[in-house]
Design a protein around this motif. Sequence first.
Motif, PDB file in Angstrom:
ATOM      1  N   ASP A   1      84.338 106.307  72.246  1.00 38.82           N
ATOM      2  CA  ASP A   1      83.523 105.089  71.696  1.00 38.82           C
ATOM      3  C   ASP A   1      81.859 105.397  71.923  1.00 38.82           C
ATOM      4  OD1 ASP A   1      86.001 104.310  70.374  1.00 38.82           O
ATOM      5  OD2 ASP A   1      86.514 102.782  71.921  1.00 38.82           O
ATOM      6  N   THR A   2      82.024 105.646  73.114  1.00 37.19           N
ATOM      7  CA  THR A   2      80.308 105.603  73.663  1.00 37.19           C
ATOM      8  C   THR A   2      79.932 107.054  72.906  1.00 37.19           C
ATOM      9  OG1 THR A   2      81.015 104.819  75.804  1.00 37.19           O
ATOM     10  CG2 THR A   2      78.825 105.828  75.509  1.00 37.19           C
ATOM     11  N   ALA A   3      80.480 108.194  72.671  1.00 33.25           N
ATOM     12  CA  ALA A   3      80.004 109.283  72.036  1.00 33.25           C
ATOM     13  C   ALA A   3      79.477 108.859  70.512  1.00 33.25           C
ATOM     14  CB  ALA A   3      80.992 110.193  71.874  1.00 33.25           C
ATOM     15  N   VAL A   4      80.435 108.129  69.987  1.00 34.78           N
ATOM     16  CA  VAL A   4      80.319 107.673  68.629  1.00 34.78           C
ATOM     17  C   VAL A   4      78.943 106.764  68.580  1.00 34.78           C
ATOM     18  CG1 VAL A   4      81.315 106.219  66.918  1.00 34.78           C
ATOM     19  CG2 VAL A   4      82.575 107.922  67.684  1.00 34.78           C
ATOM     20  N   GLU A   5      78.885 105.962  69.391  1.00 39.14           N
ATOM     21  CA  GLU A   5      77.766 104.852  69.416  1.00 39.14           C
ATOM     22  C   GLU A   5      76.367 105.846  69.691  1.00 39.14           C
ATOM     23  OE1 GLU A   5      78.181 102.077  72.767  1.00 39.14           O
ATOM     24  OE2 GLU A   5      76.228 101.589  72.480  1.00 39.14           O
ATOM     25  N   LEU A   6      76.609 106.915  70.627  1.00 41.11           N
ATOM     26  CA  LEU A   6      75.397 107.564  70.776  1.00 41.11           C
ATOM     27  C   LEU A   6      75.144 108.617  69.441  1.00 41.11           C
ATOM     28  CD1 LEU A   6      75.808 109.468  74.323  1.00 41.11           C
ATOM     29  CD2 LEU A   6      73.792 108.224  73.538  1.00 41.11           C
ATOM     30  N   SER A   7      76.122 108.859  68.638  1.00 42.62           N
ATOM     31  CA  SER A   7      75.917 109.722  67.629  1.00 42.62           C
ATOM     32  C   SER A   7      75.141 108.975  66.535  1.00 42.62           C
ATOM     33  CB  SER A   7      77.033 110.444  67.100  1.00 42.62           C
ATOM     34  OG  SER A   7      78.022 109.374  66.388  1.00 42.62           O
ATOM     35  N   ARG A   8      75.121 107.641  66.439  1.00 42.21           N
ATOM     36  CA  ARG A   8      74.419 106.673  65.493  1.00 42.21           C
ATOM     37  C   ARG A   8      73.058 106.336  65.604  1.00 42.21           C
ATOM     38  NH1 ARG A   8      79.804 102.427  65.121  1.00 42.21           N
ATOM     39  NH2 ARG A   8      81.065 103.714  63.858  1.00 42.21           N
TER      40      ARG A   8
END
Lengths: 368, 74
Positions: free
Chosen positions: A79-86
């Motif tokens: 989830d944190t990686a997804v957040e970063l990718s945004r």
Amino acid sequence: MVLSFPSGHSTRGGPSADQLGVIRQYAEALGRPVRLMEVCGTHTMVAFRSGLRSLLPENVLLISGPGCPVCVTPNGYLDTAVELSRRPDVILTTFGDLMRVPGSNSSLEKERARGAAVQVVYSPLDAVALARERRDKNVVFLAVGFETTAPGIALVLRTAREEDLQNFLVLCALKTMPAPMRALASGGEVAIDGFLVPGHVSVVTGARAFAFLAEEFGIPCVVTGFEPVDLLVGIGMLLRQLTEGRAAVEIEYTRAVTPEGNREAQRMMAEVFEGSDAEWRGLGNIPGSGLGLRDSYTLHDAAARFGLEVAAGRELAGCRCGDVLRGVLAPPECPLFDRVCSPASPQGPCMVSSEGACAAWWRYGRRG
Amino acid sequence: MCLAVPAQVVSIRGNLAQVSVEGALREVHLGLVDDVEVGDYVLVHAGFALERWTEEDVREWRAILDGTWPGRTE
């Protein structure tokens, strides 16, 4: 009982034994069910793909363990990686295995389809090279893996620090193998009669890092290589220890593994990382099982830079990956297996990763 | 994820080596191993050489691939 069987260095030019025949003799001599855990996901794949599992005597069972880095990475990290990718100021770089793993709500593959800058890299060296080219962006590398992978990541972090590449960051979830194996050995949930110890982790740590399993818990261990015959020899060596009532750490994979391991790689890891607690899918929080960045590397810590906290995340309802990773549940026993969960539409990480136990069962195990 | 493959060193420049993995050329970093020379075999993981193989190690590996390793069952 006298049986010729290669062990340690004597595997070279050793006796020309029929490995399966030897395994059958030991299995018969033992005369009881023997549960051996192949800890490493790569071993899981070799065991299935080669058809080796179906050749073993009925009383020799192979159980898959928690040695698949993608599988044990909890949803909160994804989830944190997804957040970063945004973030528009971030280019996210990752090993390919993580792309399709579903987090609580999305995956990196989905985010990339929506236009996020997510790049698959073969090596952390590629990520640091990208950071040199793209000074206008923060290049974040998803640091997931075990001791095999950690030294290379340590080396690129040191390089980034020396070059003052402040736009190179990692989101660190590196883990180490001895602690979860201790947790499995002492947990009592699954009776494990022997460990096939991860071969490439041991290249770095040395076989000695696993000695406690034999000494404290009396569990035979064999550090094993990755050709099908390596696995057969490794299994035979475990059965031999059991037959003789011994528990030791032996090395089958002598062409790559020594008792001491790669000292330079260990030194590099120690320079950049320190032991930390880490969250494992299925095993929970295990003290001392992670590698965190030392204070001198905080500048390269993506979580610190962007004020992110890796939360627990939401596991998919019905997904039993956690139980599979502890060896408590065989993949076909999961209610989702082959009904809603398959490699085409994976519901959990053990089906996503090419090394996951569920993916292996689905591809190779169903034919029995 | 912990896959690693043996590769032969073709050339070395500083800390970087060109290696051949079954004929395909790749660049690997030598910062984690000592005393690697052209012609040596190294075990490669994610762009890094993790171990240098002795000639004996290479012989064993070749024998395994050829099916002539004494331990092989087939």
